[in-house]
Write a protein that holds these residues in place. Structure first.
Motif, short mmCIF file in Angstrom:
data_model
loop_
_atom_site.label_atom_id
_atom_site.label_comp_id
_atom_site.label_asym_id
_atom_site.label_seq_id
_atom_site.Cartn_x
_atom_site.Cartn_y
_atom_site.Cartn_z
N HIS A 253 -2.98 1.99 7.32
CA HIS A 253 -3.64 0.91 6.59
C HIS A 253 -3.48 -0.41 7.35
CE1 HIS A 253 -4.08 3.51 3.13
NE2 HIS A 253 -2.79 3.58 2.90
N HIS B 112 3.69 -0.97 3.79
CA HIS B 112 3.24 0.41 3.52
C HIS B 112 4.42 1.17 2.93
CE1 HIS B 112 1.48 4.30 3.83
NE2 HIS B 112 0.58 4.03 4.77
N MET C 165 -10.91 0.76 -0.56
CA MET C 165 -9.72 -0.05 -0.32
C MET C 165 -10.10 -1.47 0.05
SD MET C 165 -6.62 1.27 2.01
CE MET C 165 -5.04 0.47 1.90
N VAL D 136 0.85 -1.20 0.00
CA VAL D 136 0.00 0.00 0.00
C VAL D 136 0.88 1.25 0.00
CG1 VAL D 136 -2.00 -1.06 1.13
CG2 VAL D 136 -0.16 -0.13 2.53
N TRP E 239 -4.97 -4.85 6.91
CA TRP E 239 -5.56 -5.85 6.00
C TRP E 239 -6.45 -6.73 6.85
CZ3 TRP E 239 -5.79 -11.16 5.45
CH2 TRP E 239 -6.09 -11.67 4.17
N HIS F 216 -11.73 4.21 4.64
CA HIS F 216 -10.95 3.56 3.58
C HIS F 216 -11.64 2.38 2.91
CE1 HIS F 216 -6.69 5.16 4.76
NE2 HIS F 216 -7.61 6.09 4.87
N CYS G 136 -9.23 -2.53 4.09
CA CYS G 136 -8.55 -1.74 5.12
C CYS G 136 -9.64 -1.14 5.99
CB CYS G 136 -7.72 -0.64 4.47
SG CYS G 136 -7.06 0.53 5.68
N MET H 106 -5.74 5.39 -0.93
CA MET H 106 -6.68 4.38 -0.45
C MET H 106 -6.85 3.24 -1.44
SD MET H 106 -9.59 6.51 1.51
CE MET H 106 -9.36 8.15 0.87
#
Ligand SMILES: [Cu+2]
Length: 149
Positions: A67, A56, A142, A29, A69, A138, A133, A33
């Motif tokens: 962010h 990131h 995202m 990432v 996951w 987001h 995210c 976003m």
């Protein structure tokens, strides 16, 4: 961190066969976003456990452009994202002890990376799963498809 440790211990305690395999997925990432992949795919025949690595590559701090996951069924994604906002930054915007959360990493900022290892036991071939995210605002953009074959 606590959740990752618990999962790792749970995996160690599990009965893994001689053919147990650990699969690795990578996703990156930036200061935007979006994930760098619109979908991720695993094979239940090949993967007993999956380690997802999130990197990131941006520069912004996690308070501004953090962010993570998070994996849920597609049906659970929106409600879990809402519950995550309520859970707040201290809980990585992820509801605590929520069975709808199949796996989730901590929130990271620019220059950081993290990972989560989880068992594929509860996943179903052809199931409808989404990763996203859960940082507030987001998840609408995202997110991606998690394909189980
Ligand atoms: Cu995000």
């Amino acid at each position: 961190m606590k959740k990752q440790l618990f999962l790792a211990l749970a995996l160690l305690g599990g009965s893994s066969s001689a053919f147990a395999a650990d699969c690795e997925l990578n996703i990156n990432v930036q200061d935007a976003m979006t994930f760098d992949k619109p979908s991720l795919e695993i094979s239940l025949a090949k993967c007993d456990n999956v380690t997802l690595k999130l990197k990131h590559e941006g520069k912004m701090p996690k308070t501004a452009m953090g962010h993570n996951w998070v994996l849920t069924t597609t049906a659970d994604q929106v409600p879990v994202a809402s519950a995550g906002v309520t859970a707040g930054a201290a809980n990585n915007y992820t509801p605590v002890d929520d069975k709808r959360v199949i796996a989730g990493t901590e929130i990271i900022g620019g220059g950081e990376e993290t990972s989560i290892t989880f068992s594929t036991k509860g996943l179903k071939v052809g199931g409808d799963y989404t990763y996203f995210c859960s940082f507030p605002g987001h998840s609408f953009l995202m997110k991606g498809k998690f394909i189980v074959k």
